[in-house]
Design a protein around this motif. Structure first.
Motif, mmCIF file in Angstrom:
data_model
loop_
_atom_site.group_PDB
_atom_site.id
_atom_site.type_symbol
_atom_site.label_atom_id
_atom_site.label_comp_id
_atom_site.label_asym_id
_atom_site.label_seq_id
_atom_site.Cartn_x
_atom_site.Cartn_y
_atom_site.Cartn_z
ATOM 1 N N GLU A 1 0.003 9.676 5.867
ATOM 2 C CA GLU A 1 1.228 10.205 6.462
ATOM 3 C C GLU A 1 1.344 11.695 6.180
ATOM 4 O O GLU A 1 0.685 12.236 5.317
ATOM 5 C CB GLU A 1 2.451 9.478 5.889
ATOM 6 N N ARG A 2 2.220 12.346 6.922
ATOM 7 C CA ARG A 2 2.478 13.766 6.729
ATOM 8 C C ARG A 2 3.924 14.037 7.098
ATOM 9 O O ARG A 2 4.545 13.251 7.802
ATOM 10 C CB ARG A 2 1.555 14.602 7.601
ATOM 11 N N PRO A 3 4.464 15.138 6.619
ATOM 12 C CA PRO A 3 5.831 15.486 7.019
ATOM 13 C C PRO A 3 5.892 15.741 8.526
ATOM 14 O O PRO A 3 4.900 16.134 9.145
ATOM 15 C CB PRO A 3 6.117 16.781 6.245
ATOM 16 N N LEU A 4 7.047 15.504 9.102
ATOM 17 C CA LEU A 4 7.226 15.755 10.531
ATOM 18 C C LEU A 4 7.186 17.251 10.817
ATOM 19 O O LEU A 4 7.656 18.058 10.011
ATOM 20 C CB LEU A 4 8.579 15.216 10.998
ATOM 21 N N THR A 5 6.649 17.599 11.980
ATOM 22 C CA THR A 5 6.723 18.988 12.415
ATOM 23 C C THR A 5 8.165 19.248 12.862
ATOM 24 O O THR A 5 8.916 18.299 13.124
ATOM 25 C CB THR A 5 5.778 19.248 13.596
ATOM 26 N N PRO A 6 8.576 20.501 12.974
ATOM 27 C CA PRO A 6 9.944 20.771 13.441
ATOM 28 C C PRO A 6 10.240 20.128 14.807
ATOM 29 O O PRO A 6 11.328 19.618 15.034
ATOM 30 C CB PRO A 6 9.997 22.299 13.526
ATOM 31 N N GLN A 7 9.258 20.114 15.691
ATOM 32 C CA GLN A 7 9.454 19.497 17.003
ATOM 33 C C GLN A 7 9.617 17.984 16.882
ATOM 34 O O GLN A 7 10.465 17.385 17.549
ATOM 35 C CB GLN A 7 8.273 19.816 17.940
ATOM 36 N N GLU A 8 8.797 17.350 16.036
ATOM 37 C CA GLU A 8 8.910 15.908 15.838
ATOM 38 C C GLU A 8 10.254 15.553 15.205
ATOM 39 O O GLU A 8 10.870 14.553 15.581
ATOM 40 C CB GLU A 8 7.767 15.397 14.954
ATOM 41 N N LEU A 9 10.695 16.362 14.252
ATOM 42 C CA LEU A 9 11.982 16.114 13.613
ATOM 43 C C LEU A 9 13.116 16.234 14.629
ATOM 44 O O LEU A 9 14.027 15.405 14.648
ATOM 45 C CB LEU A 9 12.201 17.087 12.455
ATOM 46 N N GLU A 10 13.049 17.248 15.469
ATOM 47 C CA GLU A 10 14.077 17.430 16.493
ATOM 48 C C GLU A 10 14.122 16.236 17.442
ATOM 49 O O GLU A 10 15.187 15.724 17.774
ATOM 50 C CB GLU A 10 13.792 18.717 17.271
ATOM 51 N N GLN A 11 12.957 15.756 17.849
ATOM 52 C CA GLN A 11 12.875 14.593 18.734
ATOM 53 C C GLN A 11 13.419 13.347 18.029
ATOM 54 O O GLN A 11 14.167 12.559 18.619
ATOM 55 C CB GLN A 11 11.431 14.368 19.168
ATOM 56 N N PHE A 12 13.062 13.157 16.766
ATOM 57 C CA PHE A 12 13.540 12.010 16.001
ATOM 58 C C PHE A 12 15.065 12.034 15.890
ATOM 59 O O PHE A 12 15.732 11.027 16.108
ATOM 60 C CB PHE A 12 12.909 12.012 14.602
ATOM 61 N N MET A 13 15.605 13.204 15.529
ATOM 62 C CA MET A 13 17.055 13.321 15.363
ATOM 63 C C MET A 13 17.788 13.120 16.685
ATOM 64 O O MET A 13 18.876 12.542 16.718
ATOM 65 C CB MET A 13 17.414 14.665 14.736
ATOM 66 N N ALA A 14 17.199 13.579 17.780
ATOM 67 C CA ALA A 14 17.821 13.383 19.090
ATOM 68 C C ALA A 14 17.904 11.895 19.423
ATOM 69 O O ALA A 14 18.901 11.421 19.974
ATOM 70 C CB ALA A 14 17.035 14.132 20.167
ATOM 71 N N GLU A 15 16.871 11.154 19.060
ATOM 72 C CA GLU A 15 16.839 9.727 19.386
ATOM 73 C C GLU A 15 17.629 8.875 18.395
ATOM 74 O O GLU A 15 18.370 7.975 18.779
ATOM 75 C CB GLU A 15 15.389 9.240 19.427
ATOM 76 N N TYR A 16 17.472 9.152 17.093
ATOM 77 C CA TYR A 16 18.054 8.273 16.077
ATOM 78 C C TYR A 16 19.237 8.875 15.324
ATOM 79 O O TYR A 16 19.962 8.162 14.646
ATOM 80 C CB TYR A 16 16.981 7.869 15.062
#
Length: 77
Positions: A51-66
Motif C-alpha cells: 500500500e501507499r498513501p493516496l495522491t492528492p488527486q486520489e484523496l480528492e476523489q475519495f473525499m468527493a465520493e465518501y
C-alpha cells in the motif's frame, strides 16, 4: 559534533519520564513488533501489503465520493 545513536536517543527520551510511567511506555513500544520481528506499525503494515498513501488527486476523489458519509450520525458533534 559527535553522532548520537538511536539507542542513546531512546535512553535520553525515556529519562524524561517518571519511573511509574515507564511500564506503560515499554508495553506500547513492545506491541509495535510481533514475536517473530514483524513490524506492526502502520508504516510496516502498509509496506507489507504494497500500500501507499493516496495522491492528492486520489484523496480528492475519495473525499468527493465518501466524504459526505463520514460525518457524525444524526447531526451529532
Amino acid at each position: 559534533m559527535e553522532a548520537v545513536t538511536t539507542r542513546e536517543t531512546a535512553h535520553a527520551l525515556l529519562d524524561r519520564y517518571p519511573d511509574e510511567e515507564l511500564d506503560d511506555i515499554v508495553a506500547f513500544l513492545a506491541c509495535r513488533r510481533a514475536a517473530d520481528g514483524t513490524d506492526l506499525s502502520a508504516k510496516g503494515i502498509l509496506a507489507r501489503h504494497g500500500e501507499r498513501p493516496l495522491t492528492p488527486q486520489e484523496l480528492e476523489q475519495f473525499m468527493a465520493e465518501y466524504g459526505p458519509h463520514m460525518g457524525p450520525p444524526d447531526g451529532e458533534g
